[in-house]
Design an enzyme around this catalytic site. Structure first.
Site, PDB file in Angstrom:
ATOM      1  N   LYS A  45       0.861  -1.177   0.000  1.00  0.00           N
ATOM      2  CA  LYS A  45       0.000   0.000   0.000  1.00  0.00           C
ATOM      3  C   LYS A  45       0.900   1.231   0.000  1.00  0.00           C
ATOM      4  O   LYS A  45       1.982   1.226   0.590  1.00  0.00           O
ATOM      5  CB  LYS A  45      -0.866  -0.039   1.262  1.00  0.00           C
ATOM      6  CG  LYS A  45      -1.936   1.032   1.345  1.00  0.00           C
ATOM      7  CD  LYS A  45      -2.834   0.765   2.530  1.00  0.00           C
ATOM      8  CE  LYS A  45      -3.916   1.811   2.652  1.00  0.00           C
ATOM      9  NZ  LYS A  45      -4.756   1.901   1.450  1.00  0.00           N
ATOM     10  N   CYS A 129       1.688  11.891  -7.250  1.00  0.00           N
ATOM     11  CA  CYS A 129       1.274  12.741  -6.132  1.00  0.00           C
ATOM     12  C   CYS A 129       1.409  14.226  -6.476  1.00  0.00           C
ATOM     13  O   CYS A 129       2.270  14.614  -7.265  1.00  0.00           O
ATOM     14  CB  CYS A 129       2.137  12.446  -4.906  1.00  0.00           C
ATOM     15  SG  CYS A 129       2.086  10.731  -4.402  1.00  0.00           S
ATOM     16  N   THR A 192      -3.685   4.860 -12.015  1.00  0.00           N
ATOM     17  CA  THR A 192      -5.085   5.048 -12.393  1.00  0.00           C
ATOM     18  C   THR A 192      -5.294   6.301 -13.240  1.00  0.00           C
ATOM     19  O   THR A 192      -4.523   7.253 -13.169  1.00  0.00           O
ATOM     20  CB  THR A 192      -5.983   5.146 -11.146  1.00  0.00           C
ATOM     21  OG1 THR A 192      -5.486   6.202 -10.304  1.00  0.00           O
ATOM     22  CG2 THR A 192      -6.004   3.845 -10.380  1.00  0.00           C
ATOM     23  N   GLY A 264      -4.290  -5.583  -9.850  1.00  0.00           N
ATOM     24  CA  GLY A 264      -4.905  -4.723  -8.849  1.00  0.00           C
ATOM     25  C   GLY A 264      -6.385  -4.949  -8.652  1.00  0.00           C
ATOM     26  O   GLY A 264      -6.809  -5.681  -7.765  1.00  0.00           O
TER      27      GLY A 264
END
EC number: 1.3.1.14
Length: 300
Positions: A45, A129, A192, A264
């Site tokens: 994670k 990010c 994603t 995933g």
């Protein structure tokens, strides 16, 4: 006889199937369904320097051919991971990849320095990010920004370094080449896709953050094309990600040039998906008379 082993940046995987970051936790829950030692590897994670509670509101939403998520990188933080989760993972006999996220270059660097002193096998740098010092633009949008963060991390990183690319990059091939130039030992792609869902009854976006990340079989053809293009352009191993639901999908990625794949969304539908994909690859190789995956890698 078949051999499913692959070697990525000097790290040997018993097979090319890796549990994707954010879909497998730290492996504890899935170890109740099968021995995770069967996996080629496990990407943790997403980890941040400090603990994060994640986003408010809806976090998972099913859509046609996939799911959308807005988890917000909920995680215990690097120190808690090292103390509480890593001992379990290190006892599982599989390649452990620490997925690292951050909002500043300094956060990335400090996190990697902490992981250097552990038995983690590899580090996967998530550059999707927002870079708070650049006005919130993702590190993974512009090649020059990505190059800088990878270069700074490379200076301190003692582990093989995978850089995970965002499909939102202005030019995915240019982004890949820039990250390799900065010191990436391997690339994983794609993360994603930014997407939107609306509740027409409430007349508002389903997610508090408005947009969310789309994954699942609906993104596979686009992700597969990106893996193909990047594999042709760089001379480091590429790990394919995006909509891999069965062994046929995994073989497609390998034929497009991937050395390994990350699974995933399929884990949410079938907790044994990774094992079934591994077994399917083995069966395919036997039926087709393929001894090693190198025989079909990048044949497209």
């Amino acid at each position: 006889m078949i051999d499913t082993k692959v070697n990525i940046a000097g790290v040997e995987f018993k097979n090319p199937v890796i549990a994707a970051s954010g879909t497998f936790g730290f492996g504890r829950e899935f170890s109740e369904y099968f021995p995770i030692s069967k996996l080629g590897g496990l990407s943790t994670k997403g980890l941040t320097l400090r603990q994060r509670e994640g986003n408010s509101g809806v976090r998972i939403h099913e859509t046609t051919g996939g799911i959308m998520n807005s988890i917000g990188l909920q995680n215990p933080g690097i120190d808690a991971f090292i103390e509480e989760e890593l001992p379990f993972l290190n006892s599982r006999d599989t390649v452990i990849i620490a997925n690292v996220s951050g909002n500043t270059i300094e956060e990335y660097v400090i996190s990697v320095e902490k992981l250097n002193e552990t038995e983690i096998d590899m580090i996967e740098l998530n550059i999707s990010c927002p870079n708070v010092k650049e006005g919130g633009i993702s590190f993974g949008i512009k090649a020059e920004i990505a190059n800088n963060v990878v270069a700074q991390v490379r200076k301190v990183c003692k582990k093989p370094l995978i850089v995970k690319l965002s499909p939102s990059a202005e030019n995915i091939v240019e982004m890949a080449e820039s990250c390799v130039e900065a010191g990436a030992d391997a690339l994983s792609l794609v993360n994603t896709f930014p997407a939107l869902a609306i509740d027409i009854t409430k007349k508002k976006a389903i997610f508090d953050n408005i947009t969310a990340g789309l994954s699942g079989p609906c993104i596979k053809p686009i992700a597969l094309r990106m893996v193909y293009e990047v594999s042709k352009a760089v001379d480091v191993p590429v790990i394919g990600i995006g909509g891999i639901m069965d062994y046929k999908d995994a073989i497609e990625y390998i034929m497009a040039g991937a050395w390994a794949v990350q699974v995933g969304t399929a884990n949410f539908i079938n907790p044994k998906a990774c094992v079934e994909i591994i077994e399917g690859i083995e069966g395919y190789m036997q039926n087709e008379g393929i001894s090693t995956l190198e025989e079909v890698r990048g044949i497209i």
